[in-house]
Design a protein around this motif. Structure first.
Motif, PDB file in Angstrom:
ATOM      1  N   SER A  25      -0.658  11.809  17.368  1.00 10.11           N
ATOM      2  CA  SER A  25      -0.846  10.429  16.907  1.00 10.11           C
ATOM      3  C   SER A  25       0.456   9.635  16.820  1.00 10.11           C
ATOM      4  N   SER A  26       1.580  10.211  17.269  1.00  9.09           N
ATOM      5  CA  SER A  26       2.845   9.493  17.162  1.00  9.09           C
ATOM      6  C   SER A  26       2.968   8.357  18.176  1.00  9.09           C
ATOM      7  N   MET A  27       2.022   8.268  19.124  1.00 10.37           N
ATOM      8  CA  MET A  27       2.065   7.155  20.061  1.00 10.37           C
ATOM      9  C   MET A  27       0.651   6.654  20.351  1.00 10.37           C
ATOM     10  N   LYS A  28       0.580   5.422  20.828  1.00  5.86           N
ATOM     11  CA  LYS A  28      -0.686   4.849  21.264  1.00  5.86           C
ATOM     12  C   LYS A  28      -0.869   5.196  22.741  1.00  5.86           C
ATOM     13  N   LEU A  29      -1.876   5.990  23.025  1.00  4.10           N
ATOM     14  CA  LEU A  29      -2.070   6.536  24.361  1.00  4.10           C
ATOM     15  C   LEU A  29      -2.685   5.504  25.303  1.00  4.10           C
ATOM     16  N   LEU A  30      -2.091   5.372  26.497  1.00  8.58           N
ATOM     17  CA  LEU A  30      -2.613   4.478  27.518  1.00  8.58           C
ATOM     18  C   LEU A  30      -3.339   5.229  28.622  1.00  8.58           C
ATOM     19  N   PHE A  31      -2.698   6.236  29.194  1.00  4.95           N
ATOM     20  CA  PHE A  31      -3.362   7.013  30.243  1.00  4.95           C
ATOM     21  C   PHE A  31      -2.735   8.397  30.371  1.00  4.95           C
ATOM     22  N   VAL A  32      -3.396   9.242  31.160  1.00 11.46           N
ATOM     23  CA  VAL A  32      -2.991  10.637  31.320  1.00 11.46           C
ATOM     24  C   VAL A  32      -2.839  10.938  32.813  1.00 11.46           C
ATOM     25  N   GLU A  33      -1.737  11.586  33.168  1.00 13.36           N
ATOM     26  CA  GLU A  33      -1.494  12.018  34.546  1.00 13.36           C
ATOM     27  C   GLU A  33      -1.532  13.548  34.571  1.00 13.36           C
ATOM     28  N   MET A  34      -2.137  14.130  35.601  1.00 13.28           N
ATOM     29  CA  MET A  34      -2.273  15.584  35.676  1.00 13.28           C
ATOM     30  C   MET A  34      -1.788  16.104  37.016  1.00 13.28           C
ATOM     31  N   GLY A  35      -1.156  17.282  36.997  1.00 14.61           N
ATOM     32  CA  GLY A  35      -0.628  17.837  38.234  1.00 14.61           C
ATOM     33  C   GLY A  35      -0.559  19.350  38.204  1.00 14.61           C
ATOM     34  N   VAL A  36      -0.325  19.919  39.381  1.00 16.55           N
ATOM     35  CA  VAL A  36      -0.183  21.365  39.556  1.00 16.55           C
ATOM     36  C   VAL A  36       1.079  21.613  40.370  1.00 16.55           C
ATOM     37  N   GLY A  37       1.844  22.631  39.987  1.00 14.85           N
ATOM     38  CA  GLY A  37       3.057  22.977  40.716  1.00 14.85           C
ATOM     39  C   GLY A  37       3.115  24.454  41.025  1.00 14.85           C
ATOM     40  N   TYR A  38       3.721  24.772  42.162  1.00 15.81           N
ATOM     41  CA  TYR A  38       3.778  26.160  42.637  1.00 15.81           C
ATOM     42  C   TYR A  38       5.224  26.549  42.935  1.00 15.81           C
ATOM     43  N   ASP A  39       5.565  27.800  42.690  1.00 14.03           N
ATOM     44  CA  ASP A  39       6.780  28.377  43.233  1.00 14.03           C
ATOM     45  C   ASP A  39       6.358  29.619  43.994  1.00 14.03           C
ATOM     46  N   GLN A  40       6.254  29.490  45.314  1.00 17.07           N
ATOM     47  CA  GLN A  40       5.726  30.569  46.153  1.00 17.07           C
ATOM     48  C   GLN A  40       6.764  31.621  46.473  1.00 17.07           C
ATOM     49  N   HIS A  41       8.050  31.228  46.430  1.00 14.27           N
ATOM     50  CA  HIS A  41       9.116  32.162  46.768  1.00 14.27           C
ATOM     51  C   HIS A  41      10.279  31.977  45.802  1.00 14.27           C
ATOM     52  N   GLY A  42      10.781  33.073  45.283  1.00 13.96           N
ATOM     53  CA  GLY A  42      11.920  33.011  44.374  1.00 13.96           C
ATOM     54  C   GLY A  42      11.570  33.299  42.928  1.00 13.96           C
ATOM     55  N   GLN A  43      10.290  33.216  42.580  1.00 11.45           N
ATOM     56  CA  GLN A  43       9.819  33.530  41.236  1.00 11.45           C
ATOM     57  C   GLN A  43      10.588  32.734  40.166  1.00 11.45           C
ATOM     58  N   ASP A  44      10.550  31.413  40.281  1.00 12.54           N
ATOM     59  CA  ASP A  44      11.218  30.515  39.331  1.00 12.54           C
ATOM     60  C   ASP A  44      10.163  29.653  38.642  1.00 12.54           C
ATOM     61  N   ILE A  45       9.852  29.978  37.403  1.00 14.30           N
ATOM     62  CA  ILE A  45       8.789  29.261  36.684  1.00 14.30           C
ATOM     63  C   ILE A  45       9.201  27.820  36.384  1.00 14.30           C
ATOM     64  N   THR A  46      10.504  27.568  36.222  1.00 18.76           N
ATOM     65  CA  THR A  46      10.957  26.196  35.972  1.00 18.76           C
ATOM     66  C   THR A  46      10.711  25.316  37.186  1.00 18.76           C
ATOM     67  N   SER A  47      10.939  25.841  38.379  1.00 19.69           N
ATOM     68  CA  SER A  47      10.661  25.079  39.603  1.00 19.69           C
ATOM     69  C   SER A  47       9.184  24.732  39.698  1.00 19.69           C
ATOM     70  N   ALA A  48       8.329  25.685  39.353  1.00 18.53           N
ATOM     71  CA  ALA A  48       6.884  25.428  39.390  1.00 18.53           C
ATOM     72  C   ALA A  48       6.510  24.337  38.385  1.00 18.53           C
ATOM     73  N   ALA A  49       7.107  24.369  37.195  1.00 19.79           N
ATOM     74  CA  ALA A  49       6.814  23.361  36.177  1.00 19.79           C
ATOM     75  C   ALA A  49       7.307  21.984  36.600  1.00 19.79           C
ATOM     76  N   MET A  50       8.487  21.920  37.202  1.00 21.35           N
ATOM     77  CA  MET A  50       9.022  20.633  37.671  1.00 21.35           C
ATOM     78  C   MET A  50       8.126  20.058  38.762  1.00 21.35           C
ATOM     79  N   ARG A  51       7.647  20.901  39.661  1.00 22.62           N
ATOM     80  CA  ARG A  51       6.750  20.430  40.716  1.00 22.62           C
ATOM     81  C   ARG A  51       5.422  19.950  40.136  1.00 22.62           C
ATOM     82  N   ALA A  52       4.946  20.608  39.098  1.00 20.56           N
ATOM     83  CA  ALA A  52       3.701  20.177  38.445  1.00 20.56           C
ATOM     84  C   ALA A  52       3.863  18.791  37.842  1.00 20.56           C
ATOM     85  N   CYS A  53       5.018  18.551  37.222  1.00 21.44           N
ATOM     86  CA  CYS A  53       5.266  17.235  36.624  1.00 21.44           C
ATOM     87  C   CYS A  53       5.439  16.162  37.701  1.00 21.44           C
ATOM     88  N   ARG A  54       6.132  16.496  38.783  1.00 24.76           N
ATOM     89  CA  ARG A  54       6.271  15.530  39.887  1.00 24.76           C
ATOM     90  C   ARG A  54       4.906  15.208  40.491  1.00 24.76           C
TER      91      ARG A  54
END
Length: 199
Positions: free
Chosen positions: A77-106
């Protein structure tokens, strides 16, 4: 086996490659599909492939889940919500969970434009008041490896007021182990992202 009136579908996958303890029983190399979860206090699995009832107390599951660090839920409740964006990210090679999370956000923000804040379309709200809250579904065994600050760097503007990491995503096989691409194994990491935008 006859299902009880309060039963609901419950599935566990993939095959557990090592023994895991849930309460008073161990699950070793079993695959459960289209099993039944019965009662409010116990998970009772009926598995045709092994033809044995396996009971897991929900209390044991709850205590295991409590080990995950919790933050204020997103959105809050700390903000007035306008809309929601959703995504999925993958890291197929290198096993880097941060890369997968960054791709999901992009993925979540890449198909959207937000002119309202810059153009003053919301009366009394300036561009500087734009807020973001981020919720990431990350496989539990990998959550401690996630670099939240790198994930935040994906967003070009808007004040990030909260990031919540919950159990989610997936670890699966990419089908190939490519050492020259940094692979330690053939694991593919998948992360889900929900980005909440408001002021």
């Amino acid at each position: 086996m006859t299902a009880l009136s309060n039963s609901r579908d419950f599935a566990i996958s993939p095959i557990l490659s090592s023994s895991r303890s849930f309460g008073s029983i161990n699950l070793v190399n079993f695959q459960f599909s289209h099993c039944k979860l019965r009662n409010s206090n116990k998970a009772s699995f009926c598995c045709p492939s092994i033809r044995l009832p396996i009971t897991v107390t929900m209390a044991a599951m709850a205590s295991d889940q409590s080990a995950v660090k919790t933050v204020d839920s997103v959105p809050n409740s700390s903000m007035k919500l306008l809309f929601v964006e959703m995504g999925v990210g993958y890291d197929q090679h290198g096993q880097d969970i941060t890369s997968a999370a960054m791709r999901a956000c992009r993925d979540a923000i890449s198909s959207n434009s937000i002119p309202a804040f810059r153009r003053g379309s919301i009366p009394g709200v300036s561009f500087d008041e734009m807020k973001l809250q981020i919720k990431l579904g990350v496989p539990r065994p990998l959550q401690h490896l996630l670099d939240i600050e790198k994930v935040k760097s994906v967003f070009p503007y808007g004040a990030i007021s909260n990031v919540e990491v919950v159990d989610g995503g997936l670890i699966c096989s990419s089908g190939v182990h490519v050492e020259e691409m940094g692979d330690k194994n053939d694991d593919c990491y998948i992360v889900n992202a929900a980005v909440y935008v408001g002021y």
